[in-house]
Design a protein around this motif. Sequence first.
Motif, PDB file in Angstrom:
ATOM      1  N   ILE A  26       0.832  -1.201   0.000  1.00 36.66           N
ATOM      2  CA  ILE A  26       0.000   0.000   0.000  1.00 36.66           C
ATOM      3  C   ILE A  26       0.869   1.254   0.000  1.00 36.66           C
ATOM      4  CG2 ILE A  26      -1.759   1.277   1.259  1.00 36.66           C
ATOM      5  CD1 ILE A  26      -2.636  -1.557   2.335  1.00 36.66           C
ATOM      6  N   ILE A  27       1.748   1.376   0.955  1.00 36.12           N
ATOM      7  CA  ILE A  27       2.714   2.473   1.017  1.00 36.12           C
ATOM      8  C   ILE A  27       4.042   1.881   0.576  1.00 36.12           C
ATOM      9  CG2 ILE A  27       3.836   4.199   2.464  1.00 36.12           C
ATOM     10  CD1 ILE A  27       0.809   4.602   2.265  1.00 36.12           C
ATOM     11  N   GLY A  28       4.471   2.246  -0.625  1.00 41.05           N
ATOM     12  CA  GLY A  28       5.672   1.645  -1.201  1.00 41.05           C
ATOM     13  C   GLY A  28       6.955   2.110  -0.542  1.00 41.05           C
ATOM     14  N   ASN A  29       8.034   1.481  -0.920  1.00 44.41           N
ATOM     15  CA  ASN A  29       9.345   1.870  -0.395  1.00 44.41           C
ATOM     16  C   ASN A  29       9.719   3.247  -0.922  1.00 44.41           C
ATOM     17  OD1 ASN A  29       9.725  -0.564   0.971  1.00 44.41           O
ATOM     18  ND2 ASN A  29      10.502  -1.552  -0.865  1.00 44.41           N
ATOM     19  N   PRO A  30      10.254   4.116  -0.058  1.00 39.97           N
ATOM     20  CA  PRO A  30      10.629   5.461  -0.504  1.00 39.97           C
ATOM     21  C   PRO A  30      11.797   5.433  -1.496  1.00 39.97           C
ATOM     22  CG  PRO A  30      11.075   5.158   1.854  1.00 39.97           C
ATOM     23  CD  PRO A  30      10.473   3.904   1.353  1.00 39.97           C
ATOM     24  N   ILE A  31      11.731   6.366  -2.430  1.00 36.57           N
ATOM     25  CA  ILE A  31      12.781   6.523  -3.434  1.00 36.57           C
ATOM     26  C   ILE A  31      13.355   7.921  -3.257  1.00 36.57           C
ATOM     27  CG2 ILE A  31      13.273   6.586  -5.907  1.00 36.57           C
ATOM     28  CD1 ILE A  31      10.546   4.959  -6.168  1.00 36.57           C
ATOM     29  N   THR A  32      14.671   8.040  -3.093  1.00 37.57           N
ATOM     30  CA  THR A  32      15.303   9.343  -2.926  1.00 37.57           C
ATOM     31  C   THR A  32      15.990   9.727  -4.233  1.00 37.57           C
ATOM     32  OG1 THR A  32      15.640   8.879  -0.590  1.00 37.57           O
ATOM     33  CG2 THR A  32      16.908  10.688  -1.527  1.00 37.57           C
ATOM     34  N   THR A  33      15.647  10.913  -4.730  1.00 42.56           N
ATOM     35  CA  THR A  33      16.237  11.409  -5.972  1.00 42.56           C
ATOM     36  C   THR A  33      17.551  12.130  -5.674  1.00 42.56           C
ATOM     37  OG1 THR A  33      15.045  13.497  -5.846  1.00 42.56           O
ATOM     38  CG2 THR A  33      13.948  11.683  -6.998  1.00 42.56           C
ATOM     39  N   PRO A  34      18.384  12.372  -6.673  1.00 42.13           N
ATOM     40  CA  PRO A  34      19.666  13.050  -6.442  1.00 42.13           C
ATOM     41  C   PRO A  34      19.528  14.448  -5.826  1.00 42.13           C
ATOM     42  CG  PRO A  34      19.678  12.010  -8.596  1.00 42.13           C
ATOM     43  CD  PRO A  34      18.291  11.877  -8.055  1.00 42.13           C
ATOM     44  N   ASP A  35      18.391  15.143  -6.075  1.00 43.28           N
ATOM     45  CA  ASP A  35      18.231  16.488  -5.497  1.00 43.28           C
ATOM     46  C   ASP A  35      17.710  16.464  -4.067  1.00 43.28           C
ATOM     47  OD1 ASP A  35      15.566  15.867  -5.835  1.00 43.28           O
ATOM     48  OD2 ASP A  35      15.042  17.744  -6.831  1.00 43.28           O
ATOM     49  N   GLY A  36      17.554  15.286  -3.485  1.00 46.63           N
ATOM     50  CA  GLY A  36      17.134  15.172  -2.086  1.00 46.63           C
ATOM     51  C   GLY A  36      15.647  14.973  -1.879  1.00 46.63           C
ATOM     52  N   THR A  37      14.866  14.952  -2.939  1.00 44.69           N
ATOM     53  CA  THR A  37      13.426  14.725  -2.821  1.00 44.69           C
ATOM     54  C   THR A  37      13.173  13.245  -2.574  1.00 44.69           C
ATOM     55  OG1 THR A  37      12.981  16.522  -4.368  1.00 44.69           O
ATOM     56  CG2 THR A  37      11.198  14.965  -3.996  1.00 44.69           C
ATOM     57  N   VAL A  84      -2.356   5.099  -6.845  1.00 45.51           N
ATOM     58  CA  VAL A  84      -3.271   6.238  -6.776  1.00 45.51           C
ATOM     59  C   VAL A  84      -2.567   7.576  -6.591  1.00 45.51           C
ATOM     60  CG1 VAL A  84      -5.275   4.921  -6.003  1.00 45.51           C
ATOM     61  CG2 VAL A  84      -3.708   5.850  -4.317  1.00 45.51           C
ATOM     62  N   ALA A  85      -1.374   7.586  -6.003  1.00 47.81           N
ATOM     63  CA  ALA A  85      -0.706   8.866  -5.754  1.00 47.81           C
ATOM     64  C   ALA A  85       0.761   8.655  -5.409  1.00 47.81           C
ATOM     65  CB  ALA A  85      -1.398   9.604  -4.608  1.00 47.81           C
ATOM     66  N   PHE A  86       1.469   9.762  -5.373  1.00 51.66           N
ATOM     67  CA  PHE A  86       2.847   9.787  -4.893  1.00 51.66           C
ATOM     68  C   PHE A  86       2.939  10.884  -3.844  1.00 51.66           C
ATOM     69  CE2 PHE A  86       3.258   8.013  -9.131  1.00 51.66           C
ATOM     70  CZ  PHE A  86       4.075   6.928  -8.890  1.00 51.66           C
ATOM     71  N   LEU A  87       3.629  10.604  -2.765  1.00 49.11           N
ATOM     72  CA  LEU A  87       3.889  11.594  -1.731  1.00 49.11           C
ATOM     73  C   LEU A  87       5.311  12.088  -1.967  1.00 49.11           C
ATOM     74  CD1 LEU A  87       2.384  12.720   0.730  1.00 49.11           C
ATOM     75  CD2 LEU A  87       3.566  11.044   2.107  1.00 49.11           C
ATOM     76  N   ALA A  88       5.451  13.391  -2.238  1.00 44.66           N
ATOM     77  CA  ALA A  88       6.773  13.963  -2.496  1.00 44.66           C
ATOM     78  C   ALA A  88       7.187  14.804  -1.290  1.00 44.66           C
ATOM     79  CB  ALA A  88       6.743  14.816  -3.753  1.00 44.66           C
ATOM     80  N   VAL A  89       8.329  14.474  -0.698  1.00 46.17           N
ATOM     81  CA  VAL A  89       8.828  15.169   0.485  1.00 46.17           C
ATOM     82  C   VAL A  89      10.152  15.823   0.106  1.00 46.17           C
ATOM     83  CG1 VAL A  89       9.532  14.915   2.886  1.00 46.17           C
ATOM     84  CG2 VAL A  89       7.769  13.411   1.949  1.00 46.17           C
ATOM     85  N   ARG A  90      10.192  17.143   0.263  1.00 42.23           N
ATOM     86  CA  ARG A  90      11.411  17.881  -0.063  1.00 42.23           C
ATOM     87  C   ARG A  90      11.597  18.970   0.972  1.00 42.23           C
ATOM     88  NH1 ARG A  90      13.130  21.017  -5.553  1.00 42.23           N
ATOM     89  NH2 ARG A  90      15.319  21.123  -5.003  1.00 42.23           N
ATOM     90  N   GLU A  91      12.698  18.904   1.696  1.00 46.13           N
ATOM     91  CA  GLU A  91      13.047  19.842   2.763  1.00 46.13           C
ATOM     92  C   GLU A  91      11.852  20.047   3.687  1.00 46.13           C
ATOM     93  OE1 GLU A  91      14.688  23.252   0.812  1.00 46.13           O
ATOM     94  OE2 GLU A  91      16.289  22.087  -0.087  1.00 46.13           O
ATOM     95  N   ASP A  92      11.188  21.206   3.614  1.00 44.19           N
ATOM     96  CA  ASP A  92      10.069  21.460   4.528  1.00 44.19           C
ATOM     97  C   ASP A  92       8.713  21.411   3.825  1.00 44.19           C
ATOM     98  OD1 ASP A  92      10.425  23.732   3.038  1.00 44.19           O
ATOM     99  OD2 ASP A  92      10.103  25.117   4.698  1.00 44.19           O
ATOM    100  N   ALA A  93       8.657  20.887   2.613  1.00 44.85           N
ATOM    101  CA  ALA A  93       7.405  20.822   1.862  1.00 44.85           C
ATOM    102  C   ALA A  93       7.032  19.369   1.574  1.00 44.85           C
ATOM    103  CB  ALA A  93       7.538  21.583   0.547  1.00 44.85           C
ATOM    104  N   ILE A  94       5.743  19.091   1.749  1.00 46.22           N
ATOM    105  CA  ILE A  94       5.209  17.764   1.444  1.00 46.22           C
ATOM    106  C   ILE A  94       4.030  17.966   0.499  1.00 46.22           C
ATOM    107  CG2 ILE A  94       4.092  15.707   2.374  1.00 46.22           C
ATOM    108  CD1 ILE A  94       5.478  16.291   5.030  1.00 46.22           C
ATOM    109  N   ARG A  95       4.040  17.231  -0.612  1.00 39.57           N
ATOM    110  CA  ARG A  95       2.946  17.334  -1.584  1.00 39.57           C
ATOM    111  C   ARG A  95       2.422  15.956  -1.917  1.00 39.57           C
ATOM    112  NH1 ARG A  95       3.462  20.612  -6.656  1.00 39.57           N
ATOM    113  NH2 ARG A  95       1.245  20.291  -6.523  1.00 39.57           N
ATOM    114  N   LEU A  96       1.111  15.876  -2.025  1.00 41.01           N
ATOM    115  CA  LEU A  96       0.467  14.653  -2.481  1.00 41.01           C
ATOM    116  C   LEU A  96       0.163  14.846  -3.960  1.00 41.01           C
ATOM    117  CD1 LEU A  96      -0.718  11.890  -1.747  1.00 41.01           C
ATOM    118  CD2 LEU A  96      -2.892  13.041  -1.397  1.00 41.01           C
ATOM    119  N   LEU A  97       0.714  13.988  -4.798  1.00 37.18           N
ATOM    120  CA  LEU A  97       0.536  14.094  -6.237  1.00 37.18           C
ATOM    121  C   LEU A  97      -0.348  12.950  -6.725  1.00 37.18           C
ATOM    122  CD1 LEU A  97       4.306  14.720  -6.989  1.00 37.18           C
ATOM    123  CD2 LEU A  97       2.521  16.448  -6.785  1.00 37.18           C
TER     124      LEU A  97
END
Length: 128
Positions: A26-37, A84-97
């Motif tokens: 349901i909640i997949g494994n987190p993926i970290t991008t090179p820019d830290g997201t 259904v969605a992706f949760l993007a976490v970057r520094e102090d911002a969290i967005r549900l896409l």
Amino acid sequence: MEQHPIENLMKTTLENIKDMIDVNTIIGNPITTPDGTTIIPISKVGFGFGTGGSDLPMPENATSTVKPNLFGGGAGAGISIKPVAFLAVREDAIRLLPIDHNNSYEKIIDSIPQLVETFKGMFGKDEN
């Protein structure tokens, strides 16, 4: 009292379904991008199962005085996994896409963080 064979069939089916589905489905494994997201996939999981069986009659040509436990049964299961969605976490911002924007309410809820940031930027500036 002895367990009926269908109970074992149902128990085996449910145990196998339990082994297939875990929280990482349901909640997949987190993926970290090179820019830290950090991107976390979110899925909708649905499953169903069916079990059935029948006690079979004693064969007419049986000569034994001990009644055998004749049983025929089967089980089946189906699983549906829909992203259904992706949760993007970057520094102090969290967005549900969300992946699907068919619902107007989803569009409104998704735009709230952007509106808050816009208003914060408009009213948060110091004018000298």
